[in-house]
Write a protein that holds these residues in place. Structure first.
Motif, PDB file in Angstrom:
ATOM      1  N   PHE A 438       0.824  -1.202   0.000  1.00 44.57           N
ATOM      2  CA  PHE A 438       0.000   0.000   0.000  1.00 44.57           C
ATOM      3  C   PHE A 438       0.862   1.256   0.000  1.00 44.57           C
ATOM      4  CE2 PHE A 438      -2.204  -3.459   2.110  1.00 44.57           C
ATOM      5  CZ  PHE A 438      -3.369  -3.520   1.376  1.00 44.57           C
ATOM      6  N   HIS A 439       0.246   2.348  -0.414  1.00 47.30           N
ATOM      7  CA  HIS A 439       0.946   3.632  -0.481  1.00 47.30           C
ATOM      8  C   HIS A 439       1.441   4.011   0.907  1.00 47.30           C
ATOM      9  CE1 HIS A 439       1.896   7.544  -2.253  1.00 47.30           C
ATOM     10  NE2 HIS A 439       1.533   8.048  -1.093  1.00 47.30           N
ATOM     11  N   GLY A 440       2.728   4.240   1.033  1.00 45.41           N
ATOM     12  CA  GLY A 440       3.322   4.569   2.324  1.00 45.41           C
ATOM     13  C   GLY A 440       4.768   4.132   2.344  1.00 45.41           C
ATOM     14  N   THR A 441       5.359   4.103   3.511  1.00 44.38           N
ATOM     15  CA  THR A 441       6.747   3.671   3.624  1.00 44.38           C
ATOM     16  C   THR A 441       6.824   2.154   3.734  1.00 44.38           C
ATOM     17  OG1 THR A 441       6.757   3.807   6.036  1.00 44.38           O
ATOM     18  CG2 THR A 441       7.309   5.813   4.819  1.00 44.38           C
ATOM     19  N   LEU A 442       8.046   1.642   3.559  1.00 43.51           N
ATOM     20  CA  LEU A 442       8.259   0.206   3.720  1.00 43.51           C
ATOM     21  C   LEU A 442       7.950  -0.194   5.165  1.00 43.51           C
ATOM     22  CD1 LEU A 442      11.123  -1.822   2.168  1.00 43.51           C
ATOM     23  CD2 LEU A 442      10.554  -2.186   4.554  1.00 43.51           C
ATOM     24  N   ARG A 443       8.300   0.681   6.103  1.00 48.93           N
ATOM     25  CA  ARG A 443       8.009   0.421   7.520  1.00 48.93           C
ATOM     26  C   ARG A 443       6.500   0.265   7.740  1.00 48.93           C
ATOM     27  NH1 ARG A 443       9.974   4.595   9.145  1.00 48.93           N
ATOM     28  NH2 ARG A 443      11.963   4.010  10.102  1.00 48.93           N
ATOM     29  N   ASP A 444       5.717   1.164   7.144  1.00 48.99           N
ATOM     30  CA  ASP A 444       4.255   1.103   7.296  1.00 48.99           C
ATOM     31  C   ASP A 444       3.692  -0.208   6.770  1.00 48.99           C
ATOM     32  OD1 ASP A 444       4.304   3.665   8.327  1.00 48.99           O
ATOM     33  OD2 ASP A 444       3.936   4.612   6.381  1.00 48.99           O
ATOM     34  N   GLU A 469      19.007  -7.100   2.996  1.00 48.60           N
ATOM     35  CA  GLU A 469      20.155  -6.524   2.286  1.00 48.60           C
ATOM     36  C   GLU A 469      19.709  -5.391   1.363  1.00 48.60           C
ATOM     37  OE1 GLU A 469      23.791  -7.919  -0.700  1.00 48.60           O
ATOM     38  OE2 GLU A 469      22.413  -9.402   0.150  1.00 48.60           O
ATOM     39  N   PHE A 470      18.597  -5.595   0.656  1.00 50.05           N
ATOM     40  CA  PHE A 470      18.077  -4.545  -0.230  1.00 50.05           C
ATOM     41  C   PHE A 470      17.694  -3.297   0.572  1.00 50.05           C
ATOM     42  CE2 PHE A 470      14.000  -2.648  -1.576  1.00 50.05           C
ATOM     43  CZ  PHE A 470      14.419  -1.976  -2.722  1.00 50.05           C
ATOM     44  N   VAL A 471      17.091  -3.483   1.732  1.00 54.25           N
ATOM     45  CA  VAL A 471      16.627  -2.352   2.537  1.00 54.25           C
ATOM     46  C   VAL A 471      17.805  -1.590   3.134  1.00 54.25           C
ATOM     47  CG1 VAL A 471      15.239  -1.668   4.535  1.00 54.25           C
ATOM     48  CG2 VAL A 471      14.451  -3.509   3.038  1.00 54.25           C
ATOM     49  N   THR A 472      18.787  -2.295   3.688  1.00 54.28           N
ATOM     50  CA  THR A 472      19.922  -1.621   4.326  1.00 54.28           C
ATOM     51  C   THR A 472      20.782  -0.887   3.311  1.00 54.28           C
ATOM     52  OG1 THR A 472      21.144  -3.717   4.199  1.00 54.28           O
ATOM     53  CG2 THR A 472      20.021  -3.203   6.277  1.00 54.28           C
ATOM     54  N   GLN A 473      20.846  -1.386   2.075  1.00 56.19           N
ATOM     55  CA  GLN A 473      21.648  -0.726   1.053  1.00 56.19           C
ATOM     56  C   GLN A 473      20.937   0.468   0.426  1.00 56.19           C
ATOM     57  OE1 GLN A 473      22.770  -3.743  -1.772  1.00 56.19           O
ATOM     58  NE2 GLN A 473      24.304  -4.670  -0.421  1.00 56.19           N
ATOM     59  N   HIS A 474      19.630   0.524   0.577  1.00 60.97           N
ATOM     60  CA  HIS A 474      18.872   1.637   0.009  1.00 60.97           C
ATOM     61  C   HIS A 474      19.058   2.882   0.859  1.00 60.97           C
ATOM     62  CE1 HIS A 474      15.581   3.965  -1.738  1.00 60.97           C
ATOM     63  NE2 HIS A 474      15.560   3.077  -2.723  1.00 60.97           N
ATOM     64  N   ALA A 475      19.185   4.044   0.214  1.00 63.99           N
ATOM     65  CA  ALA A 475      19.450   5.294   0.942  1.00 63.99           C
ATOM     66  C   ALA A 475      18.343   5.633   1.933  1.00 63.99           C
ATOM     67  CB  ALA A 475      19.631   6.441  -0.055  1.00 63.99           C
ATOM     68  N   GLN A 476      17.087   5.316   1.598  1.00 63.71           N
ATOM     69  CA  GLN A 476      15.970   5.662   2.476  1.00 63.71           C
ATOM     70  C   GLN A 476      15.689   4.606   3.544  1.00 63.71           C
ATOM     71  OE1 GLN A 476      13.186   6.359  -0.919  1.00 63.71           O
ATOM     72  NE2 GLN A 476      12.789   8.333   0.070  1.00 63.71           N
ATOM     73  N   GLY A 477      16.229   3.419   3.380  1.00 66.67           N
ATOM     74  CA  GLY A 477      16.030   2.379   4.374  1.00 66.67           C
ATOM     75  C   GLY A 477      14.559   2.055   4.570  1.00 66.67           C
ATOM     76  N   LEU A 478      14.127   2.025   5.842  1.00 66.59           N
ATOM     77  CA  LEU A 478      12.732   1.710   6.144  1.00 66.59           C
ATOM     78  C   LEU A 478      11.788   2.816   5.700  1.00 66.59           C
ATOM     79  CD1 LEU A 478      13.016   0.140   9.728  1.00 66.59           C
ATOM     80  CD2 LEU A 478      12.760  -1.036   7.538  1.00 66.59           C
ATOM     81  N   ASP A 479      12.318   3.994   5.386  1.00 68.05           N
ATOM     82  CA  ASP A 479      11.488   5.106   4.917  1.00 68.05           C
ATOM     83  C   ASP A 479      11.294   5.091   3.404  1.00 68.05           C
ATOM     84  OD1 ASP A 479      11.093   6.281   7.480  1.00 68.05           O
ATOM     85  OD2 ASP A 479      13.123   7.101   7.400  1.00 68.05           O
ATOM     86  N   GLY A 488       7.615   1.061  -7.205  1.00 65.11           N
ATOM     87  CA  GLY A 488       8.897   1.417  -6.594  1.00 65.11           C
ATOM     88  C   GLY A 488       9.741   0.214  -6.234  1.00 65.11           C
ATOM     89  N   VAL A 489       9.145  -0.990  -6.247  1.00 64.82           N
ATOM     90  CA  VAL A 489       9.899  -2.221  -5.968  1.00 64.82           C
ATOM     91  C   VAL A 489       9.504  -3.262  -7.006  1.00 64.82           C
ATOM     92  CG1 VAL A 489      10.158  -1.814  -3.490  1.00 64.82           C
ATOM     93  CG2 VAL A 489       8.127  -2.990  -4.328  1.00 64.82           C
ATOM     94  N   SER A 490      10.371  -4.251  -7.197  1.00 63.91           N
ATOM     95  CA  SER A 490      10.071  -5.313  -8.160  1.00 63.91           C
ATOM     96  C   SER A 490       9.046  -6.275  -7.571  1.00 63.91           C
ATOM     97  CB  SER A 490      11.357  -6.065  -8.511  1.00 63.91           C
ATOM     98  OG  SER A 490      11.801  -6.817  -7.385  1.00 63.91           O
ATOM     99  N   VAL A 491       8.543  -7.181  -8.420  1.00 65.29           N
ATOM    100  CA  VAL A 491       7.551  -8.152  -7.950  1.00 65.29           C
ATOM    101  C   VAL A 491       8.159  -9.058  -6.885  1.00 65.29           C
ATOM    102  CG1 VAL A 491       6.063 -10.072  -8.630  1.00 65.29           C
ATOM    103  CG2 VAL A 491       6.322  -8.106 -10.147  1.00 65.29           C
ATOM    104  N   GLY A 492       9.403  -9.492  -7.102  1.00 64.01           N
ATOM    105  CA  GLY A 492      10.064 -10.353  -6.121  1.00 64.01           C
ATOM    106  C   GLY A 492      10.284  -9.646  -4.802  1.00 64.01           C
ATOM    107  N   GLN A 493      10.707  -8.389  -4.865  1.00 61.33           N
ATOM    108  CA  GLN A 493      10.903  -7.616  -3.638  1.00 61.33           C
ATOM    109  C   GLN A 493       9.577  -7.386  -2.924  1.00 61.33           C
ATOM    110  OE1 GLN A 493      12.764  -4.252  -5.466  1.00 61.33           O
ATOM    111  NE2 GLN A 493      14.853  -5.040  -5.204  1.00 61.33           N
ATOM    112  N   ALA A 494       8.526  -7.084  -3.697  1.00 60.42           N
ATOM    113  CA  ALA A 494       7.205  -6.874  -3.098  1.00 60.42           C
ATOM    114  C   ALA A 494       6.719  -8.133  -2.395  1.00 60.42           C
ATOM    115  CB  ALA A 494       6.204  -6.449  -4.177  1.00 60.42           C
ATOM    116  N   GLN A 495       6.973  -9.306  -2.997  1.00 63.78           N
ATOM    117  CA  GLN A 495       6.533 -10.559  -2.389  1.00 63.78           C
ATOM    118  C   GLN A 495       7.268 -10.817  -1.080  1.00 63.78           C
ATOM    119  OE1 GLN A 495       4.030 -12.252  -2.224  1.00 63.78           O
ATOM    120  NE2 GLN A 495       4.069 -13.963  -3.645  1.00 63.78           N
ATOM    121  N   ARG A 496       8.558 -10.491  -1.045  1.00 62.72           N
ATOM    122  CA  ARG A 496       9.320 -10.716   0.183  1.00 62.72           C
ATOM    123  C   ARG A 496       8.941  -9.702   1.269  1.00 62.72           C
ATOM    124  NH1 ARG A 496      15.174 -10.748  -2.057  1.00 62.72           N
ATOM    125  NH2 ARG A 496      14.173 -10.162  -4.023  1.00 62.72           N
TER     126      ARG A 496
END
Length: 592
Positions: A438-444, A469-479, A488-496
């Motif tokens: 859903f629209h929001g941050t990865l944390r949400d 690993e993908f989250v920690t390497q991203h500049a925004q992290g959990l945000d 904003g994310v691939s299908v595989g990333q969204a599934q995980r």
């Protein structure tokens, strides 16, 4: 729209006014106060003009009256302002209550029911149709009371001064509501058709927008554009029909009000010229009487005119209420007579499922599956396979509590119908083939079902889902911002990410619907590894088409045309060369 339906919808609308709280009554009281101020203003003006013109009294002698008039003008402005704010608050509270009731109903009915209509149609109900109830409560209902009360107050003031003027007011007043009723007969039906056209357009446009890439790929863009244009033209035509009625009613109401005031003005004019000599009580008609009544005459018709102007709000609300009432009256498939178990009396730390002669039905009563019987022991993993349309998703929806059923379906030897659904779903981890972010941050998104999760706990969940690993390497992290439809994310990333959210449930049973169907090989391996680790010592029910990877399953249920065709371990089913499972496995291997 037939009269009984319109009457029942009107009664339903009036029955919801309790949601407005005391603001509706306060709006009426402020309207009445405004009526008394109007009468006082007319009295002050008529007194000053009569004294200055007829009695030649210096204007200075009326300083107190002038100050009172200024005070009344200020008081009226404040009362009108307060009434607008109070009326808006009444409508706002009503909209919030109805919208929450609609959303709660949709949650209770579940995704199976929601998928029966396009997303745009639900958006139309939740947004536009609920919004169109506002004016009925903020303007029309208070104005109904004021349209009866304020003219009555003015008549009480007019009749002691001049009975003829009172008779003119009484005789002409019914013309306004009479025409208002005539116009209103077709207004509700026009609004209902307008809402239907809007719902159709919203659903059509939303579905085509979501499938835009597919339409372009198959060169169907121009064809769908023509269909959207047709739906838009239909909506435009119906909207203009509603507006024509609104403008026609306003023009005619203004005409009758102006005509009535003109009759009064002619009566007083000829009376002052000496051509008419009736209506008074033997004292003659003073300038004060004429001015006082003529100043009040527009205010006498104003509540009726306002009611006529707001009458389209009633028609609009009735048109909107039809779909809302239909939705809110849709029965939730839970037997209210069944006594619910207390959460303390049922331990769901381990989950075992058993079905006997289970039949699953659609919302309209059509049998979709069964009768079937099966058993899932605690900590066992069961796969559900079968051709498309065999009833696999139907069975899962029954387990999730989204479809009604008959027969026996027990959780830890207790009927599912007796277990509170929120408590049951707290122990479920569900993952489908189409991840819903859903629209929001990865944390949400990860903490959607458990907002109290700390950042450390969220990182731990992401680690379990093989995406930390993908989250920690991203500049925004959990945000990291995630747009609608997992943008904003691939299908595989969204599934995980969806898997991390499911793991946050600390569930006792995993319900999976082909969770790796849309993934590339690398993402599939990561998701499967995370699931295998998470499901240790947990119960699992999984729909899958990957028949070659079922050796680790304790049991496999093969469905065909709503019935259990085979049941057993993958090795046993493979050994039956004439069985459906073996045929499906051969077809899968040949396709590769």
């Amino acid at each position: 729209m037939d009269k009984p339906l319109e009457k029942s919808l009107t009664q339903w609308l009036k029955g919801q006014k309790a949601a407005c709280g005391s603001f509706l009554k306060l709006s009426i009281l402020l309207g009445v106060a405004n009526g008394f101020i109007i009468i006082a203003q007319a009295y002050c003006l008529a007194t000053i003009l009569h004294g200055v013109i007829m009695d030649n009294v210096p204007i200075a002698e009326f300083s107190n009256v002038l100050l009172g008039l200024v005070g009344l003008i200020i008081a009226r402005a404040l009362v009108v302002y307060a009434r607008e704010r109070v009326s808006f608050e009444a409508g706002k509270r009503l909209r919030e209550t109805i919208r929450q009731a609609v959303l709660d109903k949709l949650v209770a009915l579940g995704p199976v029911f929601i998928k029966g209509r396009p997303a745009g149609a639900w958006a139309s109900i939740v947004l536009e149709q609920v919004e169109d109830l506002h004016d009925f409560y903020a303007k029309y209902l208070p104005q109904m009371m004021l349209a009866a009360f304020i003219p009555l107050i003015i008549l009480v003031c007019v009749f002691p001064l001049n009975w003829a003027a009172g008779v003119v007011l009484v005789a002409t007043a019914p013309l306004i509501p009479m025409f208002m009723i005539l116009v209103g007969m077709g207004a509700a039906d026009a609004n209902r058709k307008n809402f239907t056209a809007l719902s159709r357009l919203s659903g059509h446009f939303m579905d085509r927008l979501k499938g835009l890439s597919t339409l372009k790929l198959f060169n169907r863009g121009e064809s769908e554009l023509t269909k959207i244009e047709t739906a838009s033209e239909d909506f435009r035509s119906r909207t203009m029909s509603v507006l024509r009625m609104a403008f026609l009613s306003s023009a005619v109401l203004e005409f009758f009000a102006a005509l009535s005031i003109a009759v009064l003005a002619v009566y007083f004019g000829f009376s002052y010229l000496g051509h008419l000599d009736f209506g008074h009580y033997g004292v003659g008609i003073s300038l004060f009487t004429g001015l006082f009544i003529l100043i009040l005459a527009p205010e006498f018709y104003q509540p009726l005119r306002d009611l006529g102007a707001h009458y389209h709000a009633k028609a609009q609300a009735i048109g909107a209420a039809e779909s809302l009432v239909e939705l809110l009256n849709t029965p939730v498939q839970r037997d209210d007579n069944v006594e619910m178990m207390s959460e303390q009396s049922l331990d769901l730390s381990q989950v075992a499922i058993e079905a006997k002669n289970l039949q699953v039905y659609s919302q309209d009563g059509t049998c979709l599956l069964g009768p079937i019987s099966f058993k899932v022991d605690a900590q066992h993993h069961v796969a559900i396979v079968g051709p498309s349309g065999a009833g696999k998703t139907t069975l899962i929806n029954a387990l999730l509590g989204f479809l009604p059923y008959r027969g026996t379906l027990t959780i830890n030897q207790q009927p599912l119908s007796r277990i509170p659904l929120p408590y049951w779903r707290q122990h479920l981890a569900w993952l489908g083939q189409d991840p819903q972010l859903f629209h929001g941050t990865l944390r949400d998104n990860v903490a959607l079902g458990n907002p109290q999760l700390s950042d450390e706990q969220i990182h731990a969940l992401l680690e379990q889902a093989n995406i930390s690993e993908f989250v920690t390497q991203h500049a925004q992290g959990l945000d990291l911002r995630i747009n609608d439809q997992a943008g904003g994310v691939s299908v595989g990333q969204a599934q995980r990410i969806a898997l991390a959210r499911a793991l946050a449930q600390q569930a006792s049973i995993f319900v999976l619907d082909e969770p790796t169907a849309s993934l590339d090989e690398q993402s599939e391996q990561l998701v499967q590894a995370a699931l295998t680790k998470a499901m240790q010592h947990k119960t699992c029910v999984m729909i899958t088409h990957r028949l070659d990877e079922l050796t680790h399953m304790n049991n496999v249920i093969v469905l065909d045309k709503g019935q259990i065709a085979q049941q057993g371990s993958a090795q046993q089913l493979t050994a039956d060369k004439h069985g459906l499972f073996a045929q499906m496995l051969n077809d899968e291997q040949e396709a590769v």
